[in-house]
Design a protein around this motif. Structure first.
Motif, PDB file in Angstrom:
ATOM      1  N   THR A  40       2.277   8.331  -5.355  1.00  0.00           N
ATOM      2  CA  THR A  40       2.002   9.064  -4.129  1.00  0.00           C
ATOM      3  C   THR A  40       3.003   8.628  -3.064  1.00  0.00           C
ATOM      4  O   THR A  40       3.748   7.655  -3.242  1.00  0.00           O
ATOM      5  N   ARG A  41       3.018   9.322  -1.932  1.00  0.00           N
ATOM      6  CA  ARG A  41       3.963   8.973  -0.871  1.00  0.00           C
ATOM      7  C   ARG A  41       3.746   7.550  -0.374  1.00  0.00           C
ATOM      8  O   ARG A  41       4.691   6.796  -0.169  1.00  0.00           O
ATOM      9  N   LYS A  42       2.488   7.167  -0.166  1.00  0.00           N
ATOM     10  CA  LYS A  42       2.216   5.829   0.345  1.00  0.00           C
ATOM     11  C   LYS A  42       2.548   4.775  -0.709  1.00  0.00           C
ATOM     12  O   LYS A  42       3.082   3.712  -0.386  1.00  0.00           O
TER      13      LYS A  42
ATOM     14  N   TRP B 116       3.332   0.930   6.533  1.00  0.00           N
ATOM     15  CA  TRP B 116       2.454   1.702   7.412  1.00  0.00           C
ATOM     16  C   TRP B 116       3.098   1.717   8.797  1.00  0.00           C
ATOM     17  O   TRP B 116       4.094   2.356   8.998  1.00  0.00           O
ATOM     18  N   ASP B 117       2.568   1.008   9.771  1.00  0.00           N
ATOM     19  CA  ASP B 117       3.163   0.906  11.095  1.00  0.00           C
ATOM     20  C   ASP B 117       2.518  -0.265  11.823  1.00  0.00           C
ATOM     21  O   ASP B 117       1.718  -1.004  11.253  1.00  0.00           O
TER      22      ASP B 117
ATOM     23  N   ASN C 109      -8.941  -2.980   3.402  1.00  0.00           N
ATOM     24  CA  ASN C 109      -8.705  -2.867   1.964  1.00  0.00           C
ATOM     25  C   ASN C 109      -7.586  -1.892   1.628  1.00  0.00           C
ATOM     26  O   ASN C 109      -7.280  -1.707   0.446  1.00  0.00           O
ATOM     27  N   ALA C 110      -6.987  -1.255   2.657  1.00  0.00           N
ATOM     28  CA  ALA C 110      -5.986  -0.217   2.393  1.00  0.00           C
ATOM     29  C   ALA C 110      -4.820  -0.741   1.564  1.00  0.00           C
ATOM     30  O   ALA C 110      -4.383  -0.089   0.609  1.00  0.00           O
ATOM     31  N   VAL C 111      -4.304  -1.911   1.933  1.00  0.00           N
ATOM     32  CA  VAL C 111      -3.162  -2.470   1.195  1.00  0.00           C
ATOM     33  C   VAL C 111      -3.555  -2.812  -0.229  1.00  0.00           C
ATOM     34  O   VAL C 111      -2.867  -2.452  -1.190  1.00  0.00           O
TER      35      VAL C 111
END
Length: 229
Positions: free
Chosen positions: A151-153, A179-180, A188-190
């Protein structure tokens, strides 16, 4: 890729930021020249989108300081003026590209990617690491000749890890680069993104977790403390 947007019109700045994020570019906003210079001092950026008409130190002054710093960060200038003389003066200040308002976001994205490609030619490319061949321009990944479609991320995360050439990228640095500045390294995103990317690349796992530190591409070295879970 991480971009600094220097623009004092909040709605425009936010629209550009949100559009770049959809293209897997991390983006921060500075609403005036002083904030822009502060962010450039404290953060690492690949590109700067710079409005010439901003409060504080002008866009022209910000451009001069970027060039004087020797960082080599490409500058795409924005302006409402479309006269040739205005564009010429912008290029003389050190701008690498120029875009007149109003503009199409798709054109901005294409121009930013073109600038990043030119800059990449000045850096030794990472052609392969542990059988992994990422193409940042075609946004393709091959592992041992097998095509992988992240995916892009996930691709943004992979770019950061590959650039480290097997070194550890800390859990704090990874969201900043992929990210930014507003990303929270304690969510938990990472972890979820890295886990999904690891599975997409397939076994044997290439992304190793260094407990309490961060992540790295497993090159088969004897770096201590790495796990693949």
């Amino acid at each position: 890729m991480r971009v600094l947007i220097v623009e004092d019109e909040p709605y425009l700045a936010e629209a550009v930021r949100d559009g770049l994020r959809l293209e897997a570019m991390a983006a921060d906003i500075a609403g005036d020249g002083g904030s822009a210079l502060e962010r450039l001092t404290t953060n690492s950026y690949d590109l700067v989108v710079l409005d010439r008409d901003i409060p504080g130190p002008s866009g022209d002054e910000v451009a001069r300081r970027i060039v004087a710093s020797g960082s080599g960060i490409p500058i795409l200038m924005l302006t409402a003026a479309d006269r040739i003389d205005d564009k010429a003066s912008g290029f003389e200040l050190g701008a690498d590209d120029y875009l007149t308002k109003p503009f199409d976001l798709r054109e901005l994205v294409m121009r930013l990617r073109a600038l990043n490609r030119r800059r990449a030619h000045l850096r030794p490319p990472v052609s392969e690491i542990a059988g992994l061949r990422p193409d940042p321009f075609r946004r393709e990944v091959f592992r041992d000749g097998r095509y992988v479609a992240p995916t892009r991320k996930q691709f943004a995360v992979l770019e950061v890890l590959v650039a480290a050439e097997g070194g550890v990228v800390s859990a704090e640095e990874l969201p900043e680069r992929a990210w930014d500045e507003n990303a929270d390294p304690f969510t938990n995103a990472v972890r979820i993104t890295v886990s999904a990317l690891r599975k997409r690349l397939g076994e044997p796992w290439l992304i190793a977790t260094v407990p309490g530190v961060g992540y790295r591409i497993d090159t088969g070295s004897t770096l201590p403390g790495g796990t693949r879970e």
